[in-house]
Design a protein around this motif. Structure first.
Motif, short mmCIF file in Angstrom:
data_model
loop_
_atom_site.label_atom_id
_atom_site.label_comp_id
_atom_site.label_asym_id
_atom_site.label_seq_id
_atom_site.Cartn_x
_atom_site.Cartn_y
_atom_site.Cartn_z
N TYR A 209 0.81 -1.22 0.00
CA TYR A 209 0.00 0.00 0.00
C TYR A 209 0.85 1.27 0.00
N ILE B 214 -5.49 0.09 -6.42
CA ILE B 214 -6.07 -0.66 -5.30
C ILE B 214 -6.25 -2.13 -5.68
N MET C 140 -4.32 -5.16 -4.01
CA MET C 140 -5.15 -6.17 -3.34
C MET C 140 -4.83 -7.57 -3.88
N CYS C 141 -4.72 -7.67 -5.19
CA CYS C 141 -4.46 -8.99 -5.78
C CYS C 141 -3.12 -9.53 -5.29
N GLY D 260 -3.14 -9.42 -1.01
CA GLY D 260 -4.27 -10.19 -0.52
C GLY D 260 -4.11 -11.68 -0.80
N ALA E 188 -9.62 -11.20 3.45
CA ALA E 188 -9.49 -10.42 2.21
C ALA E 188 -10.35 -9.17 2.26
N HIS F 73 -8.86 -6.50 4.38
CA HIS F 73 -7.68 -5.95 3.73
C HIS F 73 -8.08 -4.92 2.69
N ILE F 74 -9.12 -5.22 1.93
CA ILE F 74 -9.54 -4.27 0.89
C ILE F 74 -10.29 -3.10 1.52
#
Lengths: 346, 229
Positions: free
Chosen positions: A250, A269, A273-274, A277, A304, A307-308
């Motif tokens: 991030y 994002i 995330m991919c 995450g 997940a 996290h997002i």
């Protein structure tokens, strides 16, 4: 000391002439014997104490090695059976001697009590290349690889999580400020004011995410472990370490959010995330795999989702989503800016 | 037993009888052996004027300032630490960062307390970090070094305020950016010159990174400072 005292006594008595020589000798010997006995007893006591302490220490040492060795060594062996060759290779690439060293040191290292400085030094026992490897491991997901087993190896550090969180806090606060400056740049009568408040809020949000979520997850995994035996279990610090390193992605994302374009922000994002995450999911999947199917899926998707949620929340709160729209009057822009956060929380 | 108790009495009575007979004169000279009078004069700070004391301390602080401006790996900044310089710099910086917005409105810029806390808490955390990583430097020595190395940034703050007197335009921003960047790299370079030696080489980067972040944040606060119009 005692002998001397007895001697003085006897001499004074002798001077008074009430005791004869034999009595005095007897008294003297008696005193000597008593003091000798007392000294022997003290010696015995000391030896006893020492033995006890050593026994206790030995017992403690055994206890710690068992408690540490259990979760890390057993699953490793069991997990190594199916895909033996690639994992072995990785171990060699990453330095097998290192793992040996950590396992050898694990027993005495953890034995320091928690109020000493040495106890905390064990959580900062990392070197530059290890930290870089862990960061790399947290952003590049390899299918079937476990971040904890591959990089942390029963030596969780707090250096990475702490400083990654600190960097993320300032990255978000600074780029949030820059983006609000860029949005309002060129507007007439816009007076840029640094918003230091953002640092405080970002620090609260990120540090609580990086500590409370692992705490909750650890508690949940402990509870599930007591009901269903899982092969893989993580210690609290291992979970904190995984979460701390997973926030690294991030930092570049927050820097990219400076660009006042919603498309770029959403793409960054999704990419972040991919990457991180999936590392998180792959790390915690083995810990819940043996549970009921529904609970396992729910846990992983909660991880997940949280996290997002952090990323989206930060983006929405700290970055002006308006793409340089001209305000009707300068006073309105100022008030709008102040009202905006409260509106968004509704 | 009774005999023993009785026997005690004459012994103590004898002790109480001990006295110095009157014909032995009790007199003497109480002197403290003095090694050399010149050394005594140097060490004594009790009978010197207050001005000398203050000037000596100020001279020590000034000498350390010079060491920060010319970081040549001298250990004198480490040997005798003091926290007067850091306090002075920190208070100056925090005071100059005040007044960032109009009167009557909420001041969104960093407040005095926030700057103060960032500087002190930041240096304490960095010091703890370097100690936890196995550094050999003592706690206060590290605090002292980190505090003194804010000097270039405080100078940058003074320059920024002077530049801002001429109004905030694009040129003034570029000038401020250059000044802050130079002083930030100067601070980082100076502090790492003092601190990096106390670390094992494979952990040097781990210690230098928080220092970099610390001065970067202070530099950001200085750069984004804008006085009320």
């Amino acid at each position: 000391m005692k002998v001397e005292l007895v001697a003085i006594h006897s001499v004074t008595l002798f001077g008074l002439g009430r005791w004869d020589v034999e009595d005095i000798l007897l008294y003297f010997l008696l005193g000597f014997e008593i003091s000798a006995a007392v000294m022997a007893a003290v010696d015995d006591l000391q030896f006893q104490e020492f033995d006890d302490a050593e026994n206790l220490l030995a017992a403690n040492r055994d206890a710690t090695t068992i408690s540490i060795g259990d979760p890390s060594s057993n699953p490793k062996k069991q997990r190594r059976v199916p895909g033996a060759t690639p994992r072995e290779e990785d171990d060699d690439l990453l330095g097998n001697d290192d793992s040996d060293k950590t396992e050898l040191l694990a027993g005495p290292k953890k034995s320091a009590p928690f109020w000493t400085f040495e106890y905390y030094q064990t959580y900062f026992d990392v070197e530059t290349h290890q930290v870089l490897d862990r960061i790399k491991g947290s952003i590049i997901p390899w299918p079937g690889k476990n971040f904890v087993r591959l990089y942390i190896r029963s030596n969780p550090d707090l250096y990475g999580p702490f400083w990654i969180c600190a960097t993320l806090v300032f990255a978000i606060a600074i780029s949030g400020n820059i983006s609000s400056f860029l949005v309002h740049l060129g507007l007439p009568q816009y007076h840029y004011v640094p918003e230091f408040r953002k640092v405080t809020i970002a620090a609260t949000a990120i540090y609580s995410y990086a500590w409370l979520v692992p705490l909750a997850l650890w508690g949940f995994l402990m509870w599930r472990n007591s009901k269903v035996m899982n092969l893989v279990s993580y210690s609290f610090l291992e979970i904190v370490c995984v979460y701390g390193y997973s926030l690294f992605i991030y930092i570049p994302a927050a820097v990219l959010w400076i660009i006042p374009s919603e498309t770029v922000r959403w793409i960054s994002i999704v990419v972040a995330m991919c990457l991180s995450g999936s590392v998180l999911v792959m790390t915690f999947w083995p810990a819940v795999r043996d549970d009921h199917h529904r609970i396992a899926i729910a846990t992983v998707s909660a991880i997940a989702a949280l996290h997002i949620l952090l990323a989206v929340g930060c983006k929405e709160y700290f970055f002006d989503s308006r793409e340089a729209e001209p305000p009707t009057e300068p006073a309105a822009s100022m008030t709008a800016k102040q009202i905006l956060p409260t509106m968004k929380t509704k | 037993m009774a005999e023993v108790d009785e026997g005690n009495r004459p012994m103590f009575a004898g002790l109480s009888d001990v006295s110095i007979s009157e014909d032995i004169p009790v007199e003497g000279e109480i002197t403290v052996p003095v090694g050399s009078p010149s050394q005594d004069d140097e060490c004594s700070t009790l009978d010197e004027p207050v001005k000398d004391t203050v000037l000596r301390d100020l001279k020590a602080v000034g000498k350390k300032f010079v060491h920060v401006l010319y970081p040549k790996k001298s250990s004198s900044l480490l040997r005798d630490w003091d926290l007067w310089g850091p306090l002075l710099l920190c208070v100056t910086l925090a005071l100059m960062l005040q007044g960032g917005s109009e009167k009557g409105k909420d001041d969104l810029g960093p407040q005095f307390a926030e700057v103060f806390v960032i500087i002190w808490f930041g240096s304490v955390v960095i010091t703890l970090n370097s100690k936890l990583l196995g550094g050999t430097i003592s706690f206060f020595q590290s605090l002292c070094v980190l505090g003194y190395c804010i000097l270039p940034l405080t100078v940058a703050m003074v320059v920024c305020r002077l530049v801002l007197l001429g109004g905030s335009s694009k040129v003034s921003f570029i000038v401020r950016l250059i000044v802050v960047t130079v002083s930030f790299s100067w601070s980082t370079f100076a502090s790492t010159a003092f601190l990096a030696d106390s670390q094992p080489p494979n952990r040097r980067a781990l210690v230098v990174y928080p220092v970099f972040l610390f001065y970067f944040v202070i530099g950001w606060m200085i750069l984004t400072f804008s006085p009320s119009p």
